[in-house]
Design a protein around this motif. Structure first.
Motif, short mmCIF file in Angstrom:
data_model
loop_
_atom_site.label_atom_id
_atom_site.label_comp_id
_atom_site.label_asym_id
_atom_site.label_seq_id
_atom_site.Cartn_x
_atom_site.Cartn_y
_atom_site.Cartn_z
N GLU A 41 4.66 -4.66 -2.03
CA GLU A 41 4.31 -3.65 -3.03
C GLU A 41 2.80 -3.58 -3.24
N TRP A 42 2.12 -4.73 -3.31
CA TRP A 42 0.67 -4.74 -3.45
C TRP A 42 0.00 -4.09 -2.25
N ARG A 43 0.52 -4.37 -1.07
CA ARG A 43 -0.08 -3.78 0.13
C ARG A 43 0.06 -2.26 0.12
N ARG A 44 1.22 -1.77 -0.31
CA ARG A 44 1.41 -0.31 -0.42
C ARG A 44 0.44 0.28 -1.44
N THR A 45 0.25 -0.42 -2.55
CA THR A 45 -0.68 0.06 -3.57
C THR A 45 -2.10 0.09 -3.02
N TYR A 46 -2.50 -0.96 -2.31
CA TYR A 46 -3.83 -0.99 -1.72
C TYR A 46 -4.03 0.16 -0.74
N GLU A 47 -3.02 0.44 0.07
CA GLU A 47 -3.14 1.53 1.03
C GLU A 47 -3.25 2.88 0.33
N ALA A 48 -2.47 3.08 -0.72
CA ALA A 48 -2.52 4.35 -1.46
C ALA A 48 -3.87 4.52 -2.14
N VAL A 49 -4.37 3.47 -2.77
CA VAL A 49 -5.67 3.55 -3.44
C VAL A 49 -6.77 3.77 -2.40
N GLY A 50 -6.65 3.13 -1.25
CA GLY A 50 -7.63 3.33 -0.19
C GLY A 50 -7.68 4.78 0.27
N ARG A 51 -6.50 5.40 0.41
CA ARG A 51 -6.47 6.81 0.79
C ARG A 51 -7.11 7.69 -0.27
N VAL A 52 -6.83 7.39 -1.54
CA VAL A 52 -7.42 8.17 -2.63
C VAL A 52 -8.94 7.98 -2.66
N LEU A 53 -9.39 6.75 -2.48
CA LEU A 53 -10.84 6.50 -2.48
C LEU A 53 -11.54 7.26 -1.35
N ARG A 54 -10.95 7.22 -0.17
CA ARG A 54 -11.56 7.95 0.95
C ARG A 54 -11.56 9.46 0.70
N ALA A 55 -10.49 9.97 0.09
CA ALA A 55 -10.40 11.40 -0.15
C ALA A 55 -11.36 11.85 -1.26
N GLU A 56 -11.61 11.00 -2.22
CA GLU A 56 -12.45 11.37 -3.36
C GLU A 56 -13.84 10.74 -3.31
N LYS A 57 -14.31 10.42 -2.13
CA LYS A 57 -15.63 9.79 -1.99
C LYS A 57 -16.73 10.67 -2.57
N ASP A 58 -16.65 11.97 -2.34
CA ASP A 58 -17.66 12.89 -2.86
C ASP A 58 -17.70 12.87 -4.38
#
Length: 82
Positions: A41-58
């Protein structure tokens, strides 16, 4: 007759001991399963947050101190910086 009773009692004791050991091992396996499930579950959360961070870098880099915040969040959630 007395020897036969001793053998039955010994067999019963061995069977009970095996049952106790099996219950103990099942309890340990359940603890390991719960721990592994939390890790997944933590790994899934990390992956989801990573995707959001990359998408919202700007969004992060557009504000003052956003680059540092972005770097800290990427490090915290083990996300790759893009």
């Amino acid at each position: 007759m007395d020897d036969l009773l001793n053998i039955y009692v010994l067999n019963l004791l061995i069977t009970l001991a095996m049952f106790v050991i099996l219950v103990f091992r099942a309890w340990i396996e359940l603890k390991n399963y719960k721990l592994m499930w939390k890790e997944i579950e933590w790994r899934r959360t990390y992956e989801a947050v990573g995707r959001v961070l990359r998408a919202e870098k700007d969004l992060f880099t557009g504000v003052e101190g956003g680059k540092e915040l972005y770097d800290i969040l990427c490090e915290m959630f083990m996300a790759t910086k893009s």
